[in-house]
Design a protein around this motif. Sequence first.
Motif, PDB file in Angstrom:
ATOM      1  N   GLY A 140       0.808  -1.227   0.000  1.00 41.65           N
ATOM      2  CA  GLY A 140       0.000   0.000   0.000  1.00 41.65           C
ATOM      3  C   GLY A 140       0.833   1.265   0.000  1.00 41.65           C
ATOM      4  N   PHE A 141       0.166   2.376  -0.001  1.00 39.52           N
ATOM      5  CA  PHE A 141       0.686   3.727   0.159  1.00 39.52           C
ATOM      6  C   PHE A 141       1.380   4.278  -1.090  1.00 39.52           C
ATOM      7  CE2 PHE A 141       3.411   7.172   1.486  1.00 39.52           C
ATOM      8  CZ  PHE A 141       2.544   7.913   2.266  1.00 39.52           C
ATOM      9  N   VAL A 142       2.346   3.523  -1.644  1.00 33.38           N
ATOM     10  CA  VAL A 142       3.144   4.082  -2.744  1.00 33.38           C
ATOM     11  C   VAL A 142       2.257   4.482  -3.922  1.00 33.38           C
ATOM     12  CG1 VAL A 142       3.746   1.777  -3.645  1.00 33.38           C
ATOM     13  CG2 VAL A 142       5.151   3.731  -4.232  1.00 33.38           C
ATOM     14  N   GLY A 143       1.241   3.659  -4.216  1.00 32.54           N
ATOM     15  CA  GLY A 143       0.379   3.932  -5.362  1.00 32.54           C
ATOM     16  C   GLY A 143      -0.496   5.146  -5.175  1.00 32.54           C
ATOM     17  N   MET A 144      -0.869   5.456  -3.949  1.00 25.06           N
ATOM     18  CA  MET A 144      -1.719   6.629  -3.742  1.00 25.06           C
ATOM     19  C   MET A 144      -0.886   7.886  -3.541  1.00 25.06           C
ATOM     20  SD  MET A 144      -4.900   7.292  -1.187  1.00 25.06           S
ATOM     21  CE  MET A 144      -4.205   7.912   0.296  1.00 25.06           C
ATOM     22  N   MET A 145       0.161   7.802  -2.745  1.00 25.55           N
ATOM     23  CA  MET A 145       0.864   9.010  -2.352  1.00 25.55           C
ATOM     24  C   MET A 145       1.947   9.462  -3.330  1.00 25.55           C
ATOM     25  SD  MET A 145      -0.517  10.409   0.039  1.00 25.55           S
ATOM     26  CE  MET A 145      -1.917   9.997   1.043  1.00 25.55           C
ATOM     27  N   ALA A 146       2.612   8.515  -4.000  1.00 21.88           N
ATOM     28  CA  ALA A 146       3.691   8.919  -4.916  1.00 21.88           C
ATOM     29  C   ALA A 146       3.200   9.917  -5.972  1.00 21.88           C
ATOM     30  CB  ALA A 146       4.327   7.695  -5.569  1.00 21.88           C
ATOM     31  N   PRO A 147       2.020   9.683  -6.605  1.00 25.26           N
ATOM     32  CA  PRO A 147       1.559  10.675  -7.590  1.00 25.26           C
ATOM     33  C   PRO A 147       1.291  12.036  -6.950  1.00 25.26           C
ATOM     34  CG  PRO A 147       0.294   8.635  -7.784  1.00 25.26           C
ATOM     35  CD  PRO A 147       1.123   8.514  -6.556  1.00 25.26           C
ATOM     36  N   HIS A 148       0.743  12.048  -5.732  1.00 27.40           N
ATOM     37  CA  HIS A 148       0.468  13.328  -5.072  1.00 27.40           C
ATOM     38  C   HIS A 148       1.761  14.068  -4.761  1.00 27.40           C
ATOM     39  CE1 HIS A 148      -3.698  12.617  -4.949  1.00 27.40           C
ATOM     40  NE2 HIS A 148      -3.719  11.769  -3.968  1.00 27.40           N
ATOM     41  N   ILE A 149       2.745  13.327  -4.251  1.00 24.15           N
ATOM     42  CA  ILE A 149       4.028  13.951  -3.924  1.00 24.15           C
ATOM     43  C   ILE A 149       4.637  14.551  -5.198  1.00 24.15           C
ATOM     44  CG2 ILE A 149       6.405  13.432  -3.209  1.00 24.15           C
ATOM     45  CD1 ILE A 149       5.113  11.356  -1.227  1.00 24.15           C
ATOM     46  N   CYS A 150       4.566  13.799  -6.298  1.00 21.04           N
ATOM     47  CA  CYS A 150       5.138  14.294  -7.561  1.00 21.04           C
ATOM     48  C   CYS A 150       4.340  15.482  -8.095  1.00 21.04           C
ATOM     49  CB  CYS A 150       5.195  13.177  -8.595  1.00 21.04           C
ATOM     50  SG  CYS A 150       6.410  11.925  -8.162  1.00 21.04           S
ATOM     51  N   ARG A 151       3.003  15.471  -7.924  1.00 20.01           N
ATOM     52  CA  ARG A 151       2.192  16.609  -8.364  1.00 20.01           C
ATOM     53  C   ARG A 151       2.601  17.874  -7.613  1.00 20.01           C
ATOM     54  NH1 ARG A 151      -2.273  13.360  -7.975  1.00 20.01           N
ATOM     55  NH2 ARG A 151      -2.604  12.441 -10.012  1.00 20.01           N
ATOM     56  N   LEU A 152       2.868  17.712  -6.319  1.00 21.55           N
ATOM     57  CA  LEU A 152       3.280  18.870  -5.525  1.00 21.55           C
ATOM     58  C   LEU A 152       4.624  19.416  -6.002  1.00 21.55           C
ATOM     59  CD1 LEU A 152       2.292  17.681  -1.940  1.00 21.55           C
ATOM     60  CD2 LEU A 152       1.397  19.693  -3.099  1.00 21.55           C
ATOM     61  N   ILE A 153       5.483  18.520  -6.455  1.00 23.26           N
ATOM     62  CA  ILE A 153       6.832  18.936  -6.848  1.00 23.26           C
ATOM     63  C   ILE A 153       6.872  19.413  -8.298  1.00 23.26           C
ATOM     64  CG2 ILE A 153       9.198  18.109  -7.208  1.00 23.26           C
ATOM     65  CD1 ILE A 153       8.671  16.124  -4.895  1.00 23.26           C
ATOM     66  N   ILE A 154       6.173  18.709  -9.190  1.00 21.02           N
ATOM     67  CA  ILE A 154       6.406  18.924 -10.623  1.00 21.02           C
ATOM     68  C   ILE A 154       5.177  19.419 -11.382  1.00 21.02           C
ATOM     69  CG2 ILE A 154       5.851  16.662 -11.674  1.00 21.02           C
ATOM     70  CD1 ILE A 154       8.792  16.802 -12.760  1.00 21.02           C
ATOM     71  N   GLY A 155       4.024  19.456 -10.703  1.00 21.01           N
ATOM     72  CA  GLY A 155       2.806  19.922 -11.382  1.00 21.01           C
ATOM     73  C   GLY A 155       1.985  18.764 -11.908  1.00 21.01           C
ATOM     74  N   ALA A 156       0.866  19.091 -12.561  1.00 28.16           N
ATOM     75  CA  ALA A 156      -0.111  18.060 -12.913  1.00 28.16           C
ATOM     76  C   ALA A 156      -0.019  17.585 -14.364  1.00 28.16           C
ATOM     77  CB  ALA A 156      -1.518  18.594 -12.652  1.00 28.16           C
ATOM     78  N   ASP A 157       0.809  18.242 -15.168  1.00 27.59           N
ATOM     79  CA  ASP A 157       0.903  17.864 -16.585  1.00 27.59           C
ATOM     80  C   ASP A 157       1.502  16.458 -16.692  1.00 27.59           C
ATOM     81  OD1 ASP A 157       1.431  17.515 -19.251  1.00 27.59           O
ATOM     82  OD2 ASP A 157       2.270  19.508 -19.554  1.00 27.59           O
ATOM     83  N   HIS A 158       0.693  15.519 -17.203  1.00 28.22           N
ATOM     84  CA  HIS A 158       1.113  14.114 -17.201  1.00 28.22           C
ATOM     85  C   HIS A 158       2.336  13.841 -18.081  1.00 28.22           C
ATOM     86  CE1 HIS A 158      -2.832  13.698 -15.335  1.00 28.22           C
ATOM     87  NE2 HIS A 158      -2.353  12.601 -14.818  1.00 28.22           N
ATOM     88  N   ARG A 159       2.651  14.744 -18.989  1.00 29.83           N
ATOM     89  CA  ARG A 159       3.847  14.525 -19.803  1.00 29.83           C
ATOM     90  C   ARG A 159       5.098  14.535 -18.934  1.00 29.83           C
ATOM     91  NH1 ARG A 159       3.069  19.085 -24.123  1.00 29.83           N
ATOM     92  NH2 ARG A 159       2.218  20.055 -22.261  1.00 29.83           N
ATOM     93  N   LYS A 160       5.066  15.312 -17.866  1.00 31.38           N
ATOM     94  CA  LYS A 160       6.207  15.338 -16.929  1.00 31.38           C
ATOM     95  C   LYS A 160       5.874  14.556 -15.655  1.00 31.38           C
ATOM     96  CE  LYS A 160       8.546  19.459 -18.469  1.00 31.38           C
ATOM     97  NZ  LYS A 160       7.674  19.909 -19.548  1.00 31.38           N
ATOM     98  N   LEU A 161       4.609  14.557 -15.293  1.00 26.58           N
ATOM     99  CA  LEU A 161       4.204  13.864 -14.058  1.00 26.58           C
ATOM    100  C   LEU A 161       4.431  12.349 -14.175  1.00 26.58           C
ATOM    101  CD1 LEU A 161       2.884  14.015 -11.253  1.00 26.58           C
ATOM    102  CD2 LEU A 161       0.662  13.789 -12.378  1.00 26.58           C
ATOM    103  N   ALA A 162       4.145  11.776 -15.356  1.00 23.54           N
ATOM    104  CA  ALA A 162       4.283  10.311 -15.519  1.00 23.54           C
ATOM    105  C   ALA A 162       5.732   9.860 -15.290  1.00 23.54           C
ATOM    106  CB  ALA A 162       3.759   9.865 -16.880  1.00 23.54           C
ATOM    107  N   PRO A 163       6.726  10.459 -15.990  1.00 22.69           N
ATOM    108  CA  PRO A 163       8.105  10.008 -15.716  1.00 22.69           C
ATOM    109  C   PRO A 163       8.535  10.278 -14.283  1.00 22.69           C
ATOM    110  CG  PRO A 163       8.101  11.897 -17.240  1.00 22.69           C
ATOM    111  CD  PRO A 163       6.687  11.428 -17.105  1.00 22.69           C
ATOM    112  N   ALA A 164       8.098  11.416 -13.720  1.00 23.17           N
ATOM    113  CA  ALA A 164       8.478  11.735 -12.341  1.00 23.17           C
ATOM    114  C   ALA A 164       7.892  10.707 -11.385  1.00 23.17           C
ATOM    115  CB  ALA A 164       7.987  13.137 -11.980  1.00 23.17           C
ATOM    116  N   THR A 165       6.624  10.340 -11.609  1.00 21.55           N
ATOM    117  CA  THR A 165       5.960   9.377 -10.729  1.00 21.55           C
ATOM    118  C   THR A 165       6.616   8.002 -10.824  1.00 21.55           C
ATOM    119  OG1 THR A 165       3.890  10.585 -11.004  1.00 21.55           O
ATOM    120  CG2 THR A 165       3.712   8.361 -10.151  1.00 21.55           C
ATOM    121  N   ILE A 166       6.957   7.612 -12.039  1.00 27.22           N
ATOM    122  CA  ILE A 166       7.619   6.311 -12.230  1.00 27.22           C
ATOM    123  C   ILE A 166       8.951   6.274 -11.468  1.00 27.22           C
ATOM    124  CG2 ILE A 166       8.880   4.969 -13.986  1.00 27.22           C
ATOM    125  CD1 ILE A 166       6.494   5.563 -15.882  1.00 27.22           C
ATOM    126  N   LEU A 167       9.741   7.314 -11.648  1.00 28.81           N
ATOM    127  CA  LEU A 167      11.051   7.336 -10.978  1.00 28.81           C
ATOM    128  C   LEU A 167      10.888   7.425  -9.462  1.00 28.81           C
ATOM    129  CD1 LEU A 167      13.053   9.752 -13.344  1.00 28.81           C
ATOM    130  CD2 LEU A 167      13.177   7.271 -13.241  1.00 28.81           C
TER     131      LEU A 167
END
Lengths: 335, 261
Positions: free
Chosen positions: A257-284
């Motif tokens: 648990g946890f990683v799947g819900m929070m990792a995208p939120h943490i990355c959104r806070l850092i890098i914004g919501a545009d999935h072109r950048k959010l997707a690679p950031a979330t994966i890493l």
Amino acid sequence: MKTRIPRKSTCLIILLIATIGVLIVTPLLGMKTIPLSALFGPEGGDSDIFWKIRLPRVITSFIAGAGLAVSGMVFQAIFRNLLATPFTLGVASGASLGAAVYVRLGLAFSLPGLSGISVFAFAGAVLSIAIVYGLTRIRQGLSTSTMLLAGVAISFFFSSLILFIQYMSNFIHSFRIVRWLMGTIKVVGFDSAVTMAPFVLTGGVIVFALSHELNLLMMGEEISTSRGVNVNKTKAILFFAVSLMVGSIVAVCGPIGFVGMMAPHICRLIIGADHRKLAPATILFGGIFLTVADTVARTLIAPAEMPVGVITALIGGPFFIWLLMSRSSSIWDMR
Amino acid sequence: MGNPLIDIQHLSLSLGGKAILQNISLAVPRGDMVSLIGPNGAGKTSLLKCLIRIYTPAEGDIKIDGQSLQGYGSKALARRISYVPQEEGGSSPFTVREYVSMGRYPYFHPFSSSSAADKEAIRSALAITGMSAFADRSLGTLSGGERQKASIAAALAQGAEMMLLDEPSAFLDPRNQADILALLSRINHEQGVTILSVTHDINTAAITSRHAAALVEGKLAYWGGTDELMENDILKKIYGISFLFASHPKTGVKLVIPDAP
């Protein structure tokens, strides 16, 4: 004082460097720290521990973390829901039911590169995917709310079946089921990583290819349709790609648990919501996070191990709260 | 009048077994600015949604520039018609620039980044709507009027020759209403965009539009010039109440006030 966030491209480069660092350093850490000089030494001893146990485990953790994180990101976008996780649609419950059935039946078999429990868990995940999709298709179109409700209902139904199986099991079987449900990355060799990789890689490529569509889906289905997105087709592709990805990960590692819900939120806070950048950031980030969490899990009380599912929320929760408090805006209204 | 940009013939729509639109025939000329009026629940929004294929009509035909709506691919249709839905407010994690850039989706390919043409269209849409200074602000931090302008900018960036709007000035204060109506008028005159806009404000329809269509219980009750619309018997047929009339002090355009009992 508010935290200053570097430019998005700089964040991605930092994450990439951190990924390389984590993948190099974490396999060296454990009950015994392995010196770099031992890696290319004679077979046996430290070299074997590194190449046959630690490195496969780190690679498996990274792939699982990356896959779970990007899956959460996709479900949050499709459902426009902050609380969506990779497990919202019942994939984890399906996999867990498969695993519980395997344990309860007392089976013991394996396929080349895949344990019997993983086979059953993956079959359970596929069953839940088929049921949720089938229920959603009964209504016209591919309604997001119907899919969400079907997923949640299936999730609860399967969870009840798991409890029933546990109740009907002896102590040993019940203990095995509970431990499996905690999520653990205990692998030897690269077989587990190789099992997950095709699903995670295919899913990842599909998510990258549909990053424009994910942006639009977050604005709602009306806007998406009016901009030219084939909404039902896009949702179906993402649903299958991401669910199979989650199914393969949960089959190998259990429902972490946890990683799947929070990792995208943490990355959104850092890098914004545009999935072109959010997707690679979330994966890493997801990969780094789970790899570090698993390293902590296998070193904290060494020689014993903690289930990684326990660690993810323990170290991720406080970090997420700190990040949330250090920003001036809410998670869904960034900048 | 040449070929109409939108030609609706005998359109009927049912949702959940209920007839929403019945036998609607309407031809919107290219370059026109048309108001779609009618009481609540008359089917105005549903008609717009048929035009962008959110709803599939049970009967009838819609032609866009002479070609059947069904013949268009999703992106090809979005290159012809843009849509500004009713403002729903709420939060959004995107900046204005990111939102407006989504208007270029019909021109994007998988894995692609914005081309020079995309960037120019986004810059131009932000400039026309006066939103350039807000480009890096989050949508969630905008006022209702600013958010509506951002939505219009996103639709404008789509580069379509027809823009559909669902109550674009609803819930706005008088100044923002005037701003939005002036903006739509400029988009119509200077960009040549044909506009079909749902409104509950009859006076707005009279001032801004050349033509108006009125729906009552899913049927077309009026289609013609806005000047001719401003007659008590016509408006009474649409809304079921009488109206009082006055003249706009500057332009002389006829205005209406509901004759409340």
